[in-house]
Design a protein around this motif. Structure first.
Motif, PDB file in Angstrom:
ATOM      1  N   GLY A 103      43.543  54.700  46.705  1.00  0.00           N
ATOM      2  CA  GLY A 103      43.094  53.354  47.001  1.00  0.00           C
ATOM      3  C   GLY A 103      42.096  52.871  45.853  1.00  0.00           C
ATOM      4  N   GLN A 104      42.166  53.371  44.772  1.00  0.00           N
ATOM      5  CA  GLN A 104      41.309  53.049  43.440  1.00  0.00           C
ATOM      6  C   GLN A 104      41.876  51.730  42.677  1.00  0.00           C
ATOM      7  OE1 GLN A 104      39.787  55.607  40.717  1.00  0.00           O
ATOM      8  NE2 GLN A 104      37.636  55.161  41.154  1.00  0.00           N
ATOM      9  N   HIS A 105      41.208  50.758  42.405  1.00  0.00           N
ATOM     10  CA  HIS A 105      41.766  49.871  41.398  1.00  0.00           C
ATOM     11  C   HIS A 105      40.657  49.252  40.609  1.00  0.00           C
ATOM     12  CE1 HIS A 105      45.757  49.363  43.411  1.00  0.00           C
ATOM     13  NE2 HIS A 105      44.967  49.986  44.282  1.00  0.00           N
ATOM     14  N   GLU A 106      40.999  48.456  39.700  1.00  0.00           N
ATOM     15  CA  GLU A 106      40.272  47.742  38.647  1.00  0.00           C
ATOM     16  C   GLU A 106      40.578  46.393  38.377  1.00  0.00           C
ATOM     17  OE1 GLU A 106      38.724  49.725  35.068  1.00  0.00           O
ATOM     18  OE2 GLU A 106      39.712  48.378  33.931  1.00  0.00           O
TER      19      GLU A 106
ATOM     20  N   SER B  33      51.069  46.964  43.612  1.00  0.00           N
ATOM     21  CA  SER B  33      51.859  45.794  44.511  1.00  0.00           C
ATOM     22  C   SER B  33      51.456  46.139  45.785  1.00  0.00           C
ATOM     23  CB  SER B  33      53.318  46.144  44.427  1.00  0.00           C
ATOM     24  OG  SER B  33      53.892  45.655  42.821  1.00  0.00           O
ATOM     25  N   ARG B  34      51.241  47.423  46.339  1.00  0.00           N
ATOM     26  CA  ARG B  34      50.990  47.752  47.688  1.00  0.00           C
ATOM     27  C   ARG B  34      49.509  47.111  48.260  1.00  0.00           C
ATOM     28  NH1 ARG B  34      53.045  52.689  49.827  1.00  0.00           N
ATOM     29  NH2 ARG B  34      55.242  52.838  49.166  1.00  0.00           N
ATOM     30  N   VAL B  35      48.765  46.687  47.210  1.00  0.00           N
ATOM     31  CA  VAL B  35      47.197  46.159  47.528  1.00  0.00           C
ATOM     32  C   VAL B  35      47.451  44.574  46.782  1.00  0.00           C
ATOM     33  CG1 VAL B  35      45.077  46.502  47.339  1.00  0.00           C
ATOM     34  CG2 VAL B  35      46.470  48.549  47.154  1.00  0.00           C
ATOM     35  N   GLU B  36      48.543  44.197  46.215  1.00  0.00           N
ATOM     36  CA  GLU B  36      48.325  42.913  45.456  1.00  0.00           C
ATOM     37  C   GLU B  36      48.111  41.884  46.215  1.00  0.00           C
ATOM     38  OE1 GLU B  36      49.063  40.298  42.428  1.00  0.00           O
ATOM     39  OE2 GLU B  36      48.441  42.078  42.609  1.00  0.00           O
TER      40      GLU B  36
ATOM     41  N   LEU C 202      45.665  41.477  48.167  1.00  0.00           N
ATOM     42  CA  LEU C 202      44.081  41.630  48.180  1.00  0.00           C
ATOM     43  C   LEU C 202      43.856  41.169  46.644  1.00  0.00           C
ATOM     44  CD1 LEU C 202      41.161  41.846  49.171  1.00  0.00           C
ATOM     45  CD2 LEU C 202      41.592  44.109  48.845  1.00  0.00           C
ATOM     46  N   LEU C 203      44.249  41.983  45.714  1.00  0.00           N
ATOM     47  CA  LEU C 203      43.785  42.025  44.419  1.00  0.00           C
ATOM     48  C   LEU C 203      44.466  40.487  43.787  1.00  0.00           C
ATOM     49  CD1 LEU C 203      45.565  45.452  42.920  1.00  0.00           C
ATOM     50  CD2 LEU C 203      43.169  44.707  43.790  1.00  0.00           C
ATOM     51  N   ARG C 204      45.398  40.192  44.245  1.00  0.00           N
ATOM     52  CA  ARG C 204      45.810  38.594  43.881  1.00  0.00           C
ATOM     53  C   ARG C 204      44.630  37.527  44.371  1.00  0.00           C
ATOM     54  NH1 ARG C 204      48.963  34.294  46.053  1.00  0.00           N
ATOM     55  NH2 ARG C 204      49.965  33.081  44.312  1.00  0.00           N
ATOM     56  N   GLU C 205      44.281  37.684  45.459  1.00  0.00           N
ATOM     57  CA  GLU C 205      43.224  36.743  46.137  1.00  0.00           C
ATOM     58  C   GLU C 205      41.910  36.911  45.454  1.00  0.00           C
ATOM     59  OE1 GLU C 205      41.634  35.196  50.436  1.00  0.00           O
ATOM     60  OE2 GLU C 205      42.852  36.912  50.302  1.00  0.00           O
ATOM     61  N   ILE C 206      41.665  38.104  45.105  1.00  0.00           N
ATOM     62  CA  ILE C 206      40.359  38.107  44.352  1.00  0.00           C
ATOM     63  C   ILE C 206      40.400  37.589  42.935  1.00  0.00           C
ATOM     64  CG2 ILE C 206      38.502  40.105  43.203  1.00  0.00           C
ATOM     65  CD1 ILE C 206      39.319  41.896  45.822  1.00  0.00           C
ATOM     66  N   ARG C 207      41.451  37.998  42.252  1.00  0.00           N
ATOM     67  CA  ARG C 207      41.683  37.306  40.892  1.00  0.00           C
ATOM     68  C   ARG C 207      41.641  35.927  40.970  1.00  0.00           C
ATOM     69  NH1 ARG C 207      46.158  40.850  40.852  1.00  0.00           N
ATOM     70  NH2 ARG C 207      47.563  39.025  40.735  1.00  0.00           N
TER      71      ARG C 207
ATOM     72  N   GLU D 285      41.314  38.831  33.506  1.00  0.00           N
ATOM     73  CA  GLU D 285      42.283  39.383  32.306  1.00  0.00           C
ATOM     74  C   GLU D 285      43.505  40.143  33.387  1.00  0.00           C
ATOM     75  OE1 GLU D 285      40.412  41.894  29.700  1.00  0.00           O
ATOM     76  OE2 GLU D 285      39.740  40.259  28.600  1.00  0.00           O
ATOM     77  N   SER D 286      42.916  41.048  34.169  1.00  0.00           N
ATOM     78  CA  SER D 286      44.054  41.737  34.781  1.00  0.00           C
ATOM     79  C   SER D 286      43.545  42.743  35.881  1.00  0.00           C
ATOM     80  CB  SER D 286      44.729  42.717  33.613  1.00  0.00           C
ATOM     81  OG  SER D 286      43.568  43.793  33.065  1.00  0.00           O
ATOM     82  N   ALA D 287      44.585  43.302  36.617  1.00  0.00           N
ATOM     83  CA  ALA D 287      44.198  44.298  37.596  1.00  0.00           C
ATOM     84  C   ALA D 287      45.248  45.664  37.183  1.00  0.00           C
ATOM     85  CB  ALA D 287      44.679  43.762  39.039  1.00  0.00           C
ATOM     86  N   LYS D 288      44.867  46.752  37.587  1.00  0.00           N
ATOM     87  CA  LYS D 288      45.366  47.940  37.783  1.00  0.00           C
ATOM     88  C   LYS D 288      45.240  49.227  38.531  1.00  0.00           C
ATOM     89  CE  LYS D 288      44.476  51.039  34.431  1.00  0.00           C
ATOM     90  NZ  LYS D 288      43.853  52.110  34.916  1.00  0.00           N
ATOM     91  N   GLY D 289      45.949  50.164  38.833  1.00  0.00           N
ATOM     92  CA  GLY D 289      45.495  50.988  39.737  1.00  0.00           C
ATOM     93  C   GLY D 289      44.696  52.236  38.799  1.00  0.00           C
TER      94      GLY D 289
END
Length: 457
Positions: free
Chosen positions: A218-221, A188-191, A193-198, A209-213
Motif C-alpha cells: 500500500g505504499q506510494h509516492e 492503478s488499484r489506488v489511482e 485516490l492518487l489522482r484526486e490528491i494530484r 510531477e508524478s505518482a509511483k508505487g
C-alpha cells in the motif's frame, strides 16, 4: 497589509482575487495556518467576511503553547517560550500574502500560511518557518538562494482513521497486498485516490510531477517540482495535511510514519542545490562540480550526526535506519549511490544533492533548515570533501547516524556548530522537545512488552 504581494504562481490568489471571491460568495472560509514543531498544519478557520473586515488589516493571534506541547497537545514543562508561570500568552499570526491558495477538496475554502511573532512584532525564533527563514537570509548574505524538492512516501490503508483508532491500529488492510514498486497495475488499484490528491494539489498551486508505487504494501509516492526552500516547505506541509483529509473523505487512511510496520519505512528524500541571487549556477561549472558544491556537501556531512534530531524528530524515526533497507546508516556520500546518506545526482542545471536521511514523518522546515545550515557552514569554513564512498556504504566502515532519539538528542546537546548557526535558544527548545518525547516513550508499556512478558515472565 496594503502593499501588493505577488502570488507564487497563477493558480494561487492575490489578496485582491481573494477579496473578490469572498464578496462573490465563492469563498466563505479562510484558513490561517502555520506549521508547528511536529510538522503539523495548525491554525484557525475564519468566516470570509470576518477575515476581510477584521483580520486582514489587524491580524489574529493564538496561544503560544502551540509551540510548547507534545504530539497529543499536552502542555509540558521546560520551554522558555511558554509556561504556567508566564501565563500562556498569545503570539501573532503574520499573514504571508504570497501563500494564498484555494483548497479544492474543501468547498469554498482558501488557505493563507503564516509566520509567528511576539506581540511586539519580534519573530518567534523557535518556530520552524522562522528557523528556515533565518537560514535563507544567511544564504542571501553570502550571495546564494536555495532550491529544494521533497519526495514524500506514505502507506494507504482501506481502513478509515476512526476504525484504525478503534482497532488499536491492528489488522489494518493495506491498499495493495504486495510490493508494487513502479507497478502500473499496483498504482492503478489506488489511482482514484492518487489522482484526486494530484489534481487537488495542482488546484492548490503546486506543480505535480508524478505518482509511483513503492515497496511496502500500500505504499506510494507523489512527487512535486522543486521550488525555493520556504515554498517547498509550505507546499509539503499543505500536501501532507490535504492527503490525509482526502483519504479520510474516501473512508481510507494514510500514514507518513517513518516505520509504520516491520516492512519498508516511509522516506522523505530531500534534493537541494544553491543558485546565485540572479539564478546563475553555483554547483556546476565547466562540466564539473564546483568547490562551493564540494564545501556544501562536506558541511552537510560534517553536521549530519549533530543535526539528526531535525531530520529524524520522533522515536519511531530511528526504527527506519537499518542495513539493506534503502534507508541510510552511513554518514557518507556517493555518485548516484542509494546506500549513502548523501547521493549526488544530475549535472549542469540539474546538479544537486539528495539527503536520504529524513523519513516521511519529518518536519520539512526543520530538515531544510538543518541541511541548508550545514551546507552553508561548509562553505563558510571551506570544509574539504572526504573521498567518495563507492559500493555498499552499509559495509563501508563510515561513521553512522544516531540509532536512537536519545543519541541524536545528546549529539545536538554537544554541538557547538548548532549553537553557532541556530542560537542557544533554538537548541534549548528542541532539546526539551526531545526530552519530552523520550520521557513519554520510556514510561509507556508497549504491546511488545505485554506479548513477551504477560504470561512468560
Amino acid at each position: 497589509m496594503n502593499t501588493p504581494v505577488r502570488p507564487r504562481n497563477d493558480r494561487m490568489l492575490s489578496i485582491g482575487q481573494l477579496r473578490d471571491a469572498i464578496l462573490a460568495d465563492e469563498i466563505d472560509t479562510v484558513v490561517l495556518g502555520f506549521t508547528d514543531m511536529q510538522g503539523r498544519l495548525q491554525g484557525k478557520l475564519l468566516h470570509g467576511r470576518f477575515f476581510l473586515d477584521s483580520v486582514l488589516e489587524h491580524g489574529t493571534e493564538g496561544c503560544n503553547y502551540l509551540l510548547a506541547v507534545d504530539v497529543e497537545m499536552n502542555t509540558v514543562d521546560g520551554y522558555d517560550i511558554s509556561s504556567w508561570d508566564s501565563g500562556y500568552g498569545d503570539m501573532m499570526f503574520e499573514l504571508d500574502l504570497a501563500t494564498i491558495r484555494r483548497l479544492p477538496y474543501r468547498p469554498g475554502t482558501a488557505l493563507i500560511q503564516c509566520d509567528l511573532t511576539l506581540l511586539d512584532g519580534t519573530p518567534v525564533r523557535v518556530s520552524p518557518r522562522a528557523m528556515l527563514r533565518a537560514q535563507v537570509e544567511r544564504a542571501a548574505s553570502l550571495g546564494y538562494s536555495a532550491i529544494a524538492g521533497t519526495e514524500l512516501e506514505f502507506v494507504v490503508f482501506d481502513t478509515s482513521y476512526e476504525d484504525a483508532w478503534d482497532s488499536g491500529y491492528r489488522d489494518l488492510t493495506p491498499a495493495n497486498r504486495y510490493n508494487v514498486d513502479y507497478s502500473i497495475l499496483g498504482s492503478s488499484r489506488v489511482e482514484p485516490l492518487l489522482r484526486e490528491i494530484r489534481n487537488m494539489m495542482y488546484g492548490a498551486g503546486m506543480t505535480v510531477e508524478s505518482a509511483k508505487g513503492e515497496c511496502n504494501f500500500g505504499q506510494h509516492e507523489i512527487a512535486f517540482k522543486y521550488d525555493q526552500v520556504i515554498a517547498t516547505a509550505d507546499n509539503h506541509s499543505v500536501y501532507k495535511t490535504a492527503a490525509k483529509d482526502i483519504a479520510q473523505q474516501r473512508g481510507k487512511s494514510i500514514t507518513f510514519m517513518a516505520k509504520p510496520n516491520e516492512r519498508e519505512g516511509n522516506s522523505c528524500h530531500i534534493h537541494m542545490s544553491l543558485r546565485g541571487q540572479g539564478d546563475e549556477l553555483v554547483f556546476w561549472k565547466d562540466g564539473a562540480r564546483t568547490a562551493v558544491y564540494d564545501h556544501f556537501i562536506a558541511g552537510v556531512l560534517a553536521t549530519m550526526r549533530e543535526f539528526t534530531l531535525f531530520y529524524a524528530p520522533n522515536i519511531n524515526s530511528y526504527k527506519r535506519f537499518a542495513k539493506g533497507s534503502f534507508a541510510p546508516t552511513a554518514v557518507a556520500w556517493g555518485l548516484d549511490n542509494r546506500t549513502c546518506s548523501v547521493r549526488l545526482v544530475g549535472h549542469g542545471p540539474s546538479a544537486r544533492m539528495e539527503n536520504r536521511l529524513p523519513g516521511g514523518d519529518v518536519n520539512p522546515y526543520l530538515a531544510l533548515t538543518a541541511m541548508l545550515a550545514g551546507g552553508l557552514y561548509g562553505i563558510e569554513h571551506e570544509l574539504a570533501l572526504e573521498p567518495e564512498t563507492a559500493g555498499n556504504a552499509y559495509e563501508s566502515g563510515a561513521p553512522t547516524v544516531p540509532t536512537t532519539m536519545r543519541e541524536a538528542r545528546d549529539a545536538l546537546a554537544a554541538s557547538a556548530i548548532a549553537r553557532e548557526v541556530f542560537g542557544e535558544d533554538v537548541v534549548r527548545h528542541y532539546l526539551n522537545y526531545a526530552d519530552v518525547e523520550l520521557a513519554a516513550f520510556e514510561s509507556a508499556v508497549t504491546d511488545w512488552e505485554l506479548r513477551r512478558g504477560f504470561e512468560r515472565l
